[in-house]
Design a protein around this motif. Structure first.
Motif: not given
Lengths: 232, 287
Positions: B81, B85-87
């Motif tokens: 996606l 944008s995580y961790y």
């Protein structure tokens, strides 16, 4: 589930978990309402949930080959594991403390099996309120913690208040109130006599039963609520 | 055989409705999922994979209900996606170590070669990567577990032309064996011209068409004519742009074939999208 738990500990765990686990040493403070130490661990769980949110953990997890239900279970199981570690450490500190220090505590519950049961119930209350409230949205960690904290503090005030009151009333020479006598002789006492052993063990079993019941219920409600949440 | 079947997927938001999205992705193909920003591409993808709770509809992966077999189906799906944008404060190697535990099919040599190919340093933190590098890292993770279906939401946005070209080449090589498929949403139409076999076009939450790329292009013609022709053909034009010397516009193939006096040329995907999306169907040079 093993991989999900690995994720919880390697990516989500907030470092303050270790600091708050260290606060079991508060059980050695003379004359102190010891249940407060358990409240601090609730902070660590809140921080971990909040850190997960800030790091888009739900989005990351949604991309993995796991269902939403498994994601909820893993996060709650993480909290349960931290609570069990805390309780184990607490048991150790209590046993050690009672070897060298006076177990009787005019500032609240004595270092006894009853205290241990009250601590377990405290976590049960927190889990039921915090998990179910958090998974309503999947992101409102702050307000969920506030609600959980209110529940926990009511429990602390009731339990510690009763124990402090029983100490105070009996010390003032008034031994007529049977409920306070019962608390003083059977519940809030260590080392326990035979009768007190029985009462405290019943409290412990009841505490464990409440913990299991509340936590399982919390996870079930959380799963149902999180199914409806849109991950953004 | 269809690897993915989306049936009547519906999701209502205040101000936006995904209205019964229905399409199939065939095995061994690249399906381009196109539409403007806000048309519903990401919503469709999120509803398909239970990231968003659909109000109605069903999704079948290899014939199995995806929602009922969520974990098992997702094992065979690689999802990107946009950029990672995580961790953001974690090192890539830490995220990879955790991620690979979820896949029995994890191919470490392939992962290492992708990291090398994309020039990604595993000791860097996500926050230290540029937008394009984050997309590449997300792709490296998605490609390394031999997913049968790759679902990529805007994978090429933010990438430089060389990387985009390289990526499109990788996409083609993935589907070569006829067993892997890619669903690829984008608004960068030129990327699809290079690699898509099928096109699904979504506008304002509705699927306008889902067909093979050639038929999609062949259904339309670009036409141009002089100003006086415009009045005669205005009704048949899907969209047009008028200028000092006349107009250029888009017509359905059958309409274009019936006209006389207009210059007719094959339509490209970008023109089809641009003329279809014009709000009132036209724009003049003065506007």
């Amino acid at each position: 589930m093993k991989a999900l738990l690995n994720k919880e500990f390697k990516l989500c765990l907030h470092p303050t978990v270790f600091i708050y686990l260290g606060l079991v040493l508060m059980l050695l403070i003379p004359s102190y309402p010891y249940l407060v130490a358990c409240f601090f661990l609730c902070n660590a769980i809140f921080f971990t949930f909040q850190t997960s949110r800030e790091n888009s953990d739900a989005m990351y997890t949604a991309m993995l080959p796991v269902s939403k239900a498994q994601a909820v279970k893993a996060k709650c199981l993480f909290a349960v594991i931290v609570q069990i570690i805390d309780l184990a450490l607490m048991a150790g500190v209590m046993a050690l403390g009672n070897l060298f220090l006076n177990p009787l505590n005019p500032g609240g519950t004595d270092r006894s099996i009853s205290f241990f049961a009250f601590a377990i119930i405290l976590y049960a209350i927190f889990n039921l309120i915090f998990f179910t409230s958090f998974y309503k949205t999947g992101y409102k960690a702050g307000s969920s913690f506030l609600k959980g904290a209110i529940g926990v503090w009511i429990w602390i005030m009731v339990v510690e208040g009763l124990m402090i009151a029983s100490h105070a009333v009996l010390e003032s020479g008034n031994t007529e109130i049977p409920f306070f006598r019962f608390l003083h002789e059977y519940v809030d006492i260590w080392p326990a006599t035979n009768g007190a052993w029985m009462v405290q063990m019943i409290l412990l079993v009841a505490g464990i039963a409440i913990y299991v019941l509340f936590t399982v219920l919390a996870v079930r409600i959380s799963i149902r609520r999180f199914e409806k949440v849109d991950i953004t | 055989m269809n690897i993915l079947e989306v049936r009547n997927l519906t999701k209502k938001y205040p101000g936006f409705t995904l209205d019964g999205a229905t399409f199939d992705v065939e095995e061994g193909c690249v399906m381009g999922f196109i539409g403007r920003n806000g048309a519903g591409k990401t919503t469709t993808i999120k509803c398909m994979l239970n990231l968003a709770h659909a109000d109605g509809g069903q999704v079948f992966f290899e014939g199995k209900d995806l929602l009922a077999n969520e974990a098992a189906c997702k094992k065979e799906i690689g999802l990107v996606l946009g950029m990672v944008s995580y961790y953001q404060r974690k090192k890539l190697k830490t995220i990879t170590e955790v991620t690979k535990q979820f896949y029995d099919e994890w191919d470490e040599p392939l992962y290492q070669s992708l990291m090398k190919r994309f020039a990604l340093d595993p000791d860097k933190k996500v926050t230290e990567l540029s937008q394009g590098m984050r997309v590449k890292y997300a792709l490296a993770l998605a490609l390394s577990h031999h997913a049968k279906l790759l679902i990529l939401d805007e994978p090429t946005s933010g990438l430089d032309p060389v990387s985009r070209d390289e990526l499109l080449y990788i996409f083609r090589s993935i589907i070569e064996d006829g067993k892997h498929s890619i669903l690829f949403s984008t608004h960068i139409i030129s990327d699809l011209e290079k690699c898509a076999d099928y096109i699904t076009y979504i506008k304002e939450g509705k699927i306008l068409c889902s067909t093979d790329a050639e038929s999609f292009k062949d259904a339309y013609r670009l036409v141009s004519g002089e100003s006086e022709d415009l009045e005669r053909f205005r009704e048949q034009l899907v969209g047009y742009r008028s200028h000092a010397f006349g107009f250029t516009g888009l017509m359905k193939k059958e309409d274009a074939e019936r006209t006389a006096g207009l210059k007719i040329a094959p339509a490209d995907m970008e023109s089809i999208m641009i003329y279809t999306e014009k709000e009132d169907g036209h724009e003049s040079a003065a506007e």
